[in-house]
Design an enzyme around this catalytic site. Structure first.
Site, PDB file in Angstrom:
ATOM      1  N   LYS A  14       7.992  -9.731  14.038  1.00  0.00           N
ATOM      2  CA  LYS A  14       9.694 -10.045  13.489  1.00  0.00           C
ATOM      3  C   LYS A  14       9.931  -8.825  12.955  1.00  0.00           C
ATOM      4  CE  LYS A  14      10.462 -13.960  14.903  1.00  0.00           C
ATOM      5  NZ  LYS A  14      11.155 -14.110  16.096  1.00  0.00           N
TER       6      LYS A  14
ATOM      7  N   ARG B 220     -11.700   3.205 -28.051  1.00  0.00           N
ATOM      8  CA  ARG B 220     -11.604   3.396 -29.732  1.00  0.00           C
ATOM      9  C   ARG B 220     -12.562   3.618 -30.556  1.00  0.00           C
ATOM     10  NH1 ARG B 220      -7.874  -0.671 -29.342  1.00  0.00           N
ATOM     11  NH2 ARG B 220      -6.074   0.730 -29.446  1.00  0.00           N
TER      12      ARG B 220
ATOM     13  N   GLU C  87     -16.080   7.862 -13.277  1.00  0.00           N
ATOM     14  CA  GLU C  87     -15.175   7.243 -11.993  1.00  0.00           C
ATOM     15  C   GLU C  87     -13.726   7.767 -11.587  1.00  0.00           C
ATOM     16  OE1 GLU C  87     -15.596   5.562 -14.727  1.00  0.00           O
ATOM     17  OE2 GLU C  87     -14.024   3.849 -14.869  1.00  0.00           O
TER      18      GLU C  87
ATOM     19  N   PRO D 125      12.872  -8.634   8.771  1.00  0.00           N
ATOM     20  CA  PRO D 125      12.688  -8.255   7.463  1.00  0.00           C
ATOM     21  C   PRO D 125      12.969  -6.882   7.238  1.00  0.00           C
ATOM     22  CG  PRO D 125      11.278  -9.591   8.029  1.00  0.00           C
ATOM     23  CD  PRO D 125      11.922  -9.429   9.295  1.00  0.00           C
TER      24      PRO D 125
ATOM     25  N   CYS E 258     -18.511   3.580 -20.552  1.00  0.00           N
ATOM     26  CA  CYS E 258     -17.918   3.553 -22.167  1.00  0.00           C
ATOM     27  C   CYS E 258     -18.514   2.079 -22.821  1.00  0.00           C
ATOM     28  CB  CYS E 258     -16.501   3.259 -21.469  1.00  0.00           C
ATOM     29  SG  CYS E 258     -15.342   3.660 -22.972  1.00  0.00           S
TER      30      CYS E 258
ATOM     31  N   GLY F 280       1.227   3.225  -2.513  1.00  0.00           N
ATOM     32  CA  GLY F 280       0.769   4.260  -3.195  1.00  0.00           C
ATOM     33  C   GLY F 280      -0.383   5.024  -2.280  1.00  0.00           C
TER      34      GLY F 280
ATOM     35  N   GLY G 284       0.844  -1.317  -0.095  1.00  0.00           N
ATOM     36  CA  GLY G 284      -0.012  -0.007   0.018  1.00  0.00           C
ATOM     37  C   GLY G 284       0.792   1.154   0.044  1.00  0.00           C
TER      38      GLY G 284
ATOM     39  N   HIS H  98     -15.453   8.277 -18.453  1.00  0.00           N
ATOM     40  CA  HIS H  98     -14.965   7.265 -17.380  1.00  0.00           C
ATOM     41  C   HIS H  98     -15.359   8.287 -16.266  1.00  0.00           C
ATOM     42  CE1 HIS H  98     -13.707   3.469 -18.903  1.00  0.00           C
ATOM     43  NE2 HIS H  98     -13.257   4.032 -19.874  1.00  0.00           N
TER      44      HIS H  98
HETATM   45  N1  GLN Z   1     -13.675  -1.473 -26.173  1.00  0.00           N
HETATM   46  C1  GLN Z   1     -14.430  -0.013 -26.156  1.00  0.00           C
HETATM   47  C2  GLN Z   1     -13.577   0.857 -27.125  1.00  0.00           C
HETATM   48  O1  GLN Z   1     -12.506   0.670 -27.428  1.00  0.00           O
HETATM   49  C3  GLN Z   1     -14.781   0.564 -24.979  1.00  0.00           C
HETATM   50  C4  GLN Z   1     -13.644   0.810 -24.081  1.00  0.00           C
HETATM   51  C5  GLN Z   1     -13.752   1.044 -22.774  1.00  0.00           C
HETATM   52  O2  GLN Z   1     -14.688   0.716 -22.196  1.00  0.00           O
HETATM   53  N2  GLN Z   1     -12.995   1.874 -22.136  1.00  0.00           N
HETATM   54  O3  GLN Z   1     -14.343   1.897 -27.673  1.00  0.00           O
END
Ligand code: GLN
Length: 541
Positions: free
Chosen positions: A185, A468, A515, A188, A379, A18, A16, A513
């Site tokens: 211990k 893509r 998130e 390490p 996505c 990060g 952990g 995305h």
């Molecule tokens: N495979 C899809 C694309 O390339 C979606 C990619 C993704 O969900 N990040 O567009």
């Protein structure tokens, strides 16, 4: 004047590091300092973009379109500072730069060597774009003793000399508990520090991951054998939620010791209220909901790290605990979806690539649509929801994505395919797999009076992309007539960014995305709204 903190890890991986770096960044920030965090990864891939999420976890995308290590996600979630391309480097990228220069003849006939050429490039990366920060934290990936790490350790050793009092070394180790002996211990840790010192780095602070309290006697022993002050041996114990880490580290004196090592004695006390609020909400929820995440890499949660956190953030905003059921979409291709989805309050289909399991994800979208269960497509999850609507609502039986091969109705495809006469032949001639996607932040314009318009509360947004393929604008009219609303578009109107189903309580697909931008103290509006819809759904049961 910027001070640098270098964080290394020893004994084992997955301690952990990060999170520890992110939490220290958050603590310094809570004291009013301006911070930035960076990750130096010793592996040879140029970036993690081509690495399997099974091996390396999620690829975190920055606004400026870099595919980076998932630790940058922790940094951003803990500090709110947007990561950039200049915050993550790998051996692969360093060597790529050096070899390009060498081929161009930039070295004027000189011999190109690890010291000084590679180490200089690593130092330049660490020192780049300081942005008036008070502190730049550089986490070195890997574990002490790895062959690949050596140039990085040598580079930070040199920086230690060059920066003098403005450099600090923190080493994160493990203090295992041996049940049969009933003992903690320290050996390490001693060995790991010995290894580090043999390279010329004397850590100033040790953070010791441990599953139980480390008694004073053991801390003293570690201090003595590792040549650090006793107060600088900081126990880093397991916690219930990662958002508790800054609070616990502060209690153990981490930020105090860092300031002391830099001889800063006028630092303001940290403002920890926001972290206490977040932790209280995580620990004392008023209810719970269950969300099914129907994906591919469900065996390794790190593959969906930001997603998992964003769902938790949505829970924090609604005062509920979010149970996540990770479901491998392939099960819906042979078995009845009902069995697994009957009791969930929301269904999320996350990003993904490739044919495998895609029909299962479409089946999950069908279930969500018919049963009025909140559906969030991210996505790939958006693209598949559009294919589902095309087949089931618009009667386009051959609807598919050219990602799976040529098809009759490329409802999803490469822009180049439909802009060149509509051929569905897969035209990508890229032999290079790295960096060929639409990456990074792009704006989208939201339709007034749409559900997403209300959720965001504004007309224009900016979100991060990594894909893509695109939803084919030529099918928009047919899909809208069939009941799917294109509620978010690229500003030029050519690329669908968001679709929603107005006949459904919560059915939203986004090409980006969200998130990646959610934070515990600033949860993403789509996740807040999705979890709220799931809470409402749970009341129907
Ligand atoms: N495979 C899809 C694309 O390339 C979606 C990619 C993704 O969900 N990040 O567009």
């Amino acid at each position: 004047m910027t001070r640098f903190i270098f964080i290394t890890g020893g004994v084992v991986s997955s301690l952990g590091k990060g999170l520890a770096s992110a939490a220290l960044g958050a603590l310094l920030q809570a004291r009013g300092y301006k911070v930035r965090l960076r990750k130096l990864d010793p592996y040879l891939n140029v970036d993690p973009g081509t690495m399997s999420p099974y091996q390396h976890g999620e690829v975190y995308v920055t606004d400026d379109g870099a595919e980076t290590d998932l630790d940058l996600g922790h940094y951003e979630r803990f500090t709110g500072v947007a990561s950039r391309r200049s915050d993550n480097v790998t051996s692969g990228r360093i060597y790529q730069q050096i070899i390009t220069k060498e081929r161009r003849g930039d070295y004027l006939g000189g011999t190109v060597q690890v010291i000084p050429h590679v180490t200089d490039a690593i130092k330049a990366f660490a020192l780049d774009e300081q942005d008036d920060c008070d502190f730049i934290l550089c986490e070195i990936g890997g574990t002490i003793g790895d062959i690949e790490s050596l140039p990085f350790l040598e580079a930070i050793r040199q920086l230690g000399n060059e920066l003098g009092d403005n450099a600090l070394f923190i080493h994160l180790t493990l203090v295992p508990y041996i049940a049969s002996a009933g003992e903690l211990k320290t050996k390490p840790t001693q060995h790991s520090v010995k290894e580090l010192r043999s390279i010329g780095i004397q850590p100033d602070i040790l953070m010791c991951r441990c599953e139980r309290e480390i008694p004073a006697s053991e801390r003293k022993k570690i201090a003595l054998f590792c040549n650090v002050r006793e107060e600088a041996v900081i126990p880093a114990l397991d916690v219930a939620t990662i958002y508790e880490v800054p609070l616990r580290y502060h209690e153990q004196g981490l930020d105090t010791q860092v300031l002391k090592a830099f001889r800063i004695d006028d630092a303001p006390p940290p403002v920890l209220g926001p972290w206490e609020t977040v932790v209280k909400r995580v620990r004392e929820p008023e209810g719970e909901v269950t969300i099914a995440v129907v994906g591919k890499y469900t065996g390794l949660k790190d593959a969906y790290k930001s997603l998992q956190e964003a769902l938790i953030h949505g829970g924090i905003a609604n005062n509920v605990h979010v149970n996540i059921e990770w479901l491998d979409s392939e099960i819906f291709e042979s078995e009845d979806a009902v069995l697994y989805l009957e009791n969930v309050h929301g269904i999320l289909v996350p990003g993904g690539f490739g044919n495998r399991g895609a029909e299962g994800k479409i089946a999950a979208a069908t279930f969500a649509r018919l049963r009025h269960v909140p559906y969030f497509g991210i996505c790939f999850g958006m693209q598949l929801a559009v294919i589902e609507a095309a087949r089931s609502l618009a009667g386009i039986a051959g609807a598919s994505s050219t990602e799976f091969g040529p098809c009759d109705d490329p409802v999803v495809g490469l822009m180049t395919e439909w802009e060149h006469g509509g051929s569905t032949e897969v035209r990508s001639t890229d032999s290079d797999m790295g960096g060929t996607l639409r990456l990074g932040a792009y704006p989208a314009v939201l339709l007034a009076n749409s559900q997403v318009g209300g959720i965001y509360g504004r007309g224009e947004i900016s979100e991060r992309h990594r894909h893509r393929y695109e939803v084919n604008i030529n099918y928009r009219d047919r899909l809208e007539q069939a009941g799917l609303l294109f509620s978010g578009m690229s500003p030029d109107g050519r690329l669908p960014e968001i679709v929603e189903n107005p006949d459904h309580p919560w059915f939203i697909g986004v090409q980006f995305h969200p998130e990646l931008k959610s934070k515990p103290f600033d949860p993403h509006p789509l996740f807040v709204s999705f979890i709220r819809a799931a809470v409402e759904q749970s009341r129907l049961f």
